[in-house]
Design a protein around this motif. Structure first.
Motif, PDB file in Angstrom:
ATOM      1  N   GLY A  42      42.142  64.457  51.649  1.00  0.00           N
ATOM      2  CA  GLY A  42      41.414  64.344  52.913  1.00  0.00           C
ATOM      3  C   GLY A  42      39.923  64.579  52.763  1.00  0.00           C
ATOM      4  O   GLY A  42      39.123  64.018  53.503  1.00  0.00           O
ATOM      5  N   SER A  43      39.551  65.385  51.785  1.00  0.00           N
ATOM      6  CA  SER A  43      38.131  65.681  51.600  1.00  0.00           C
ATOM      7  C   SER A  43      37.393  64.528  50.917  1.00  0.00           C
ATOM      8  O   SER A  43      36.171  64.471  50.962  1.00  0.00           O
ATOM      9  CB  SER A  43      37.978  66.944  50.758  1.00  0.00           C
ATOM     10  N   LYS A  44      38.125  63.612  50.270  1.00  0.00           N
ATOM     11  CA  LYS A  44      37.486  62.491  49.556  1.00  0.00           C
ATOM     12  C   LYS A  44      38.227  61.195  49.836  1.00  0.00           C
ATOM     13  O   LYS A  44      38.782  60.570  48.947  1.00  0.00           O
ATOM     14  CB  LYS A  44      37.479  62.752  48.043  1.00  0.00           C
ATOM     15  N   PRO A  45      38.249  60.766  51.113  1.00  0.00           N
ATOM     16  CA  PRO A  45      39.042  59.575  51.458  1.00  0.00           C
ATOM     17  C   PRO A  45      38.569  58.315  50.750  1.00  0.00           C
ATOM     18  O   PRO A  45      39.340  57.385  50.588  1.00  0.00           O
ATOM     19  CB  PRO A  45      38.867  59.466  52.969  1.00  0.00           C
ATOM     20  N   ASP A  46      37.291  58.294  50.329  1.00  0.00           N
ATOM     21  CA  ASP A  46      36.761  57.076  49.702  1.00  0.00           C
ATOM     22  C   ASP A  46      36.629  57.229  48.190  1.00  0.00           C
ATOM     23  O   ASP A  46      35.831  56.533  47.559  1.00  0.00           O
ATOM     24  CB  ASP A  46      35.422  56.709  50.328  1.00  0.00           C
ATOM     25  N   VAL A  47      37.408  58.117  47.597  1.00  0.00           N
ATOM     26  CA  VAL A  47      37.233  58.390  46.168  1.00  0.00           C
ATOM     27  C   VAL A  47      37.412  57.139  45.317  1.00  0.00           C
ATOM     28  O   VAL A  47      36.645  56.901  44.381  1.00  0.00           O
ATOM     29  CB  VAL A  47      38.179  59.528  45.703  1.00  0.00           C
ATOM     30  N   TYR A  48      38.370  56.266  45.658  1.00  0.00           N
ATOM     31  CA  TYR A  48      38.583  55.068  44.827  1.00  0.00           C
ATOM     32  C   TYR A  48      37.538  53.996  45.117  1.00  0.00           C
ATOM     33  O   TYR A  48      37.184  53.221  44.230  1.00  0.00           O
ATOM     34  CB  TYR A  48      39.999  54.523  45.037  1.00  0.00           C
ATOM     35  N   VAL A  49      37.066  53.956  46.360  1.00  0.00           N
ATOM     36  CA  VAL A  49      36.000  53.003  46.687  1.00  0.00           C
ATOM     37  C   VAL A  49      34.779  53.312  45.827  1.00  0.00           C
ATOM     38  O   VAL A  49      34.195  52.419  45.190  1.00  0.00           O
ATOM     39  CB  VAL A  49      35.623  53.092  48.180  1.00  0.00           C
ATOM     40  N   GLN A  50      34.399  54.601  45.809  1.00  0.00           N
ATOM     41  CA  GLN A  50      33.214  54.993  45.056  1.00  0.00           C
ATOM     42  C   GLN A  50      33.436  54.811  43.559  1.00  0.00           C
ATOM     43  O   GLN A  50      32.545  54.354  42.846  1.00  0.00           O
ATOM     44  CB  GLN A  50      32.849  56.459  45.357  1.00  0.00           C
ATOM     45  N   TRP A  51      34.626  55.170  43.094  1.00  0.00           N
ATOM     46  CA  TRP A  51      34.907  55.048  41.662  1.00  0.00           C
ATOM     47  C   TRP A  51      34.809  53.582  41.230  1.00  0.00           C
ATOM     48  O   TRP A  51      34.231  53.265  40.194  1.00  0.00           O
ATOM     49  CB  TRP A  51      36.297  55.620  41.360  1.00  0.00           C
ATOM     50  N   GLY A  52      35.367  52.687  42.059  1.00  0.00           N
ATOM     51  CA  GLY A  52      35.349  51.260  41.724  1.00  0.00           C
ATOM     52  C   GLY A  52      33.952  50.682  41.655  1.00  0.00           C
ATOM     53  O   GLY A  52      33.707  49.700  40.967  1.00  0.00           O
ATOM     54  N   LYS A  53      33.014  51.322  42.383  1.00  0.00           N
ATOM     55  CA  LYS A  53      31.629  50.835  42.384  1.00  0.00           C
ATOM     56  C   LYS A  53      30.809  51.464  41.272  1.00  0.00           C
ATOM     57  O   LYS A  53      29.686  51.045  41.028  1.00  0.00           O
ATOM     58  CB  LYS A  53      30.954  51.210  43.706  1.00  0.00           C
ATOM     59  N   SER A  54      31.332  52.530  40.655  1.00  0.00           N
ATOM     60  CA  SER A  54      30.462  53.365  39.834  1.00  0.00           C
ATOM     61  C   SER A  54      30.447  52.974  38.362  1.00  0.00           C
ATOM     62  O   SER A  54      29.683  53.531  37.603  1.00  0.00           O
ATOM     63  CB  SER A  54      30.905  54.832  39.952  1.00  0.00           C
ATOM     64  N   LEU A  55      31.285  52.025  37.959  1.00  0.00           N
ATOM     65  CA  LEU A  55      31.409  51.755  36.526  1.00  0.00           C
ATOM     66  C   LEU A  55      31.074  50.304  36.195  1.00  0.00           C
ATOM     67  O   LEU A  55      31.337  49.405  36.996  1.00  0.00           O
ATOM     68  CB  LEU A  55      32.840  52.083  36.079  1.00  0.00           C
ATOM     69  N   PRO A  56      30.527  50.089  34.991  1.00  0.00           N
ATOM     70  CA  PRO A  56      30.125  48.736  34.573  1.00  0.00           C
ATOM     71  C   PRO A  56      31.285  47.987  33.934  1.00  0.00           C
ATOM     72  O   PRO A  56      31.319  47.799  32.730  1.00  0.00           O
ATOM     73  CB  PRO A  56      29.014  49.030  33.551  1.00  0.00           C
ATOM     74  N   PHE A  57      32.248  47.556  34.731  1.00  0.00           N
ATOM     75  CA  PHE A  57      33.419  46.876  34.184  1.00  0.00           C
ATOM     76  C   PHE A  57      33.014  45.565  33.513  1.00  0.00           C
ATOM     77  O   PHE A  57      32.085  44.896  33.954  1.00  0.00           O
ATOM     78  CB  PHE A  57      34.428  46.596  35.292  1.00  0.00           C
ATOM     79  N   LYS A  58      33.747  45.242  32.444  1.00  0.00           N
ATOM     80  CA  LYS A  58      33.506  43.997  31.722  1.00  0.00           C
ATOM     81  C   LYS A  58      34.842  43.295  31.490  1.00  0.00           C
ATOM     82  O   LYS A  58      35.902  43.926  31.496  1.00  0.00           O
ATOM     83  CB  LYS A  58      32.898  44.264  30.331  1.00  0.00           C
ATOM     84  N   LEU A  59      34.756  41.993  31.223  1.00  0.00           N
ATOM     85  CA  LEU A  59      35.953  41.258  30.811  1.00  0.00           C
ATOM     86  C   LEU A  59      36.538  41.934  29.579  1.00  0.00           C
ATOM     87  O   LEU A  59      35.794  42.290  28.662  1.00  0.00           O
ATOM     88  CB  LEU A  59      35.586  39.811  30.458  1.00  0.00           C
ATOM     89  N   GLY A  60      37.843  42.123  29.552  1.00  0.00           N
ATOM     90  CA  GLY A  60      38.492  42.756  28.398  1.00  0.00           C
ATOM     91  C   GLY A  60      38.713  44.242  28.576  1.00  0.00           C
ATOM     92  O   GLY A  60      39.494  44.839  27.838  1.00  0.00           O
ATOM     93  N   ASP A  61      38.000  44.858  29.537  1.00  0.00           N
ATOM     94  CA  ASP A  61      38.259  46.270  29.819  1.00  0.00           C
ATOM     95  C   ASP A  61      39.645  46.407  30.448  1.00  0.00           C
ATOM     96  O   ASP A  61      40.244  45.427  30.901  1.00  0.00           O
ATOM     97  CB  ASP A  61      37.225  46.826  30.813  1.00  0.00           C
ATOM     98  N   SER A  62      40.118  47.631  30.486  1.00  0.00           N
ATOM     99  CA  SER A  62      41.396  47.842  31.162  1.00  0.00           C
ATOM    100  C   SER A  62      41.351  49.088  32.033  1.00  0.00           C
ATOM    101  O   SER A  62      40.490  49.958  31.859  1.00  0.00           O
ATOM    102  CB  SER A  62      42.537  47.920  30.147  1.00  0.00           C
ATOM    103  N   LEU A  63      42.231  49.098  33.002  1.00  0.00           N
ATOM    104  CA  LEU A  63      42.341  50.219  33.940  1.00  0.00           C
ATOM    105  C   LEU A  63      43.642  50.947  33.665  1.00  0.00           C
ATOM    106  O   LEU A  63      44.708  50.329  33.585  1.00  0.00           O
ATOM    107  CB  LEU A  63      42.344  49.711  35.388  1.00  0.00           C
ATOM    108  N   PHE A  64      43.537  52.252  33.556  1.00  0.00           N
ATOM    109  CA  PHE A  64      44.688  53.083  33.229  1.00  0.00           C
ATOM    110  C   PHE A  64      45.035  53.926  34.456  1.00  0.00           C
ATOM    111  O   PHE A  64      44.218  54.714  34.925  1.00  0.00           O
ATOM    112  CB  PHE A  64      44.327  53.954  32.029  1.00  0.00           C
TER     113      PHE A  64
END
Ligand SMILES: *[C@@H]1O[C@H](CO)[C@@H](O)[C@H](O)[C@H]1NC(C)=O
Length: 197
Positions: A42-64
């Motif tokens: 409840g204290s961080k309802p947007d935790v995944y929204v922010q996380w998804g914006k915070s990293l320089p994803f590239k083709l070939g990367d993977s999500l664990f």
């Protein structure tokens, strides 16, 4: 001198991990940083929204995605299904507790949980993968609808089109959750830093 050489080894290891995550090789990102994949607190309802914006994803990367398999799952869905929290026909569904999704196509990729009610609780992640030459694709109409659904978080404040709630015992303390903002952005930055180190 055991201590200095141990420190040197740690420093070398840290540098190697940094190169792995930051160089030309593919990186594997643990979703959400240090936390397990679960409905956001409840204290961080947007935790995944922010996380998804915070990293320089590239083709070939993977999500664990790491989670107790008895309690959760990780599913990739279309933009439309993401907007509607419809997990009935996922692109790819994994439920082993250690789920790795490869980012093999440019564009937006959408993930959520198929555990009952978890998507509507904000357990949803969108990442934007650039083309091989580093360009982000323009969002489609479906992408725009999906991203709009994300800005409607926190879900505690957006019951408008929700189905009858699953386990609401009359605890209407929605105001207690209205504490997003700079704190969670800092937390996301700290998490991504921790990840790189
Ligand atoms: C992701 O890639 C790895 C390594 O190439 C492969 O072993 C794994 O099966 C892939 N995962 C999925 C879900 O396709």
């Amino acid at each position: 001198m055991a201590l200095p050489s141990a420190l040197a080894a740690v420093a070398t290891l840290a540098a190697a991990v940094l190169l792995l995550a930051d160089g030309c090789g593919a990186a594997m990102y643990k979703v959400g940083g240090l936390d397990a994949w679960a409905p956001p607190p409840g204290s961080k309802p947007d935790v995944y929204v922010q996380w998804g914006k915070s990293l320089p994803f590239k083709l070939g990367d993977s999500l664990f995605f790491l989670y107790p398999p008895s309690q959760d799952s990780a599913v990739q869905v279309t933009a439309k299904a993401f907007a509607a929290c419809d997990v009935s026909d996922p692109v790819l569904a994994l439920d082993d507790g250690n789920s790795v999704f490869n980012l093999t196509t440019a564009g937006r990729a959408y993930f959520t949980s198929s555990a009952a009610g978890h998507c509507r609780k904000g357990q949803k992640l969108s990442v934007d993968v650039p083309t091989a030459d580093g360009k982000l694709l323009p969002p489609s109409a479906d992408d725009q609808a999906a991203l709009k659904a994300l800005t409607a978080l926190p879900p505690a404040a957006a019951p408008v089109e929700a189905l009858p709630t699953l386990s609401d015992n009359g605890d209407d303390s929605a105001d207690a959750h209205r504490v997003a903002g700079a704190g969670s952005v800092l937390a996301a930055a700290a998490l991504s830093l921790a990840l790189l180190l």
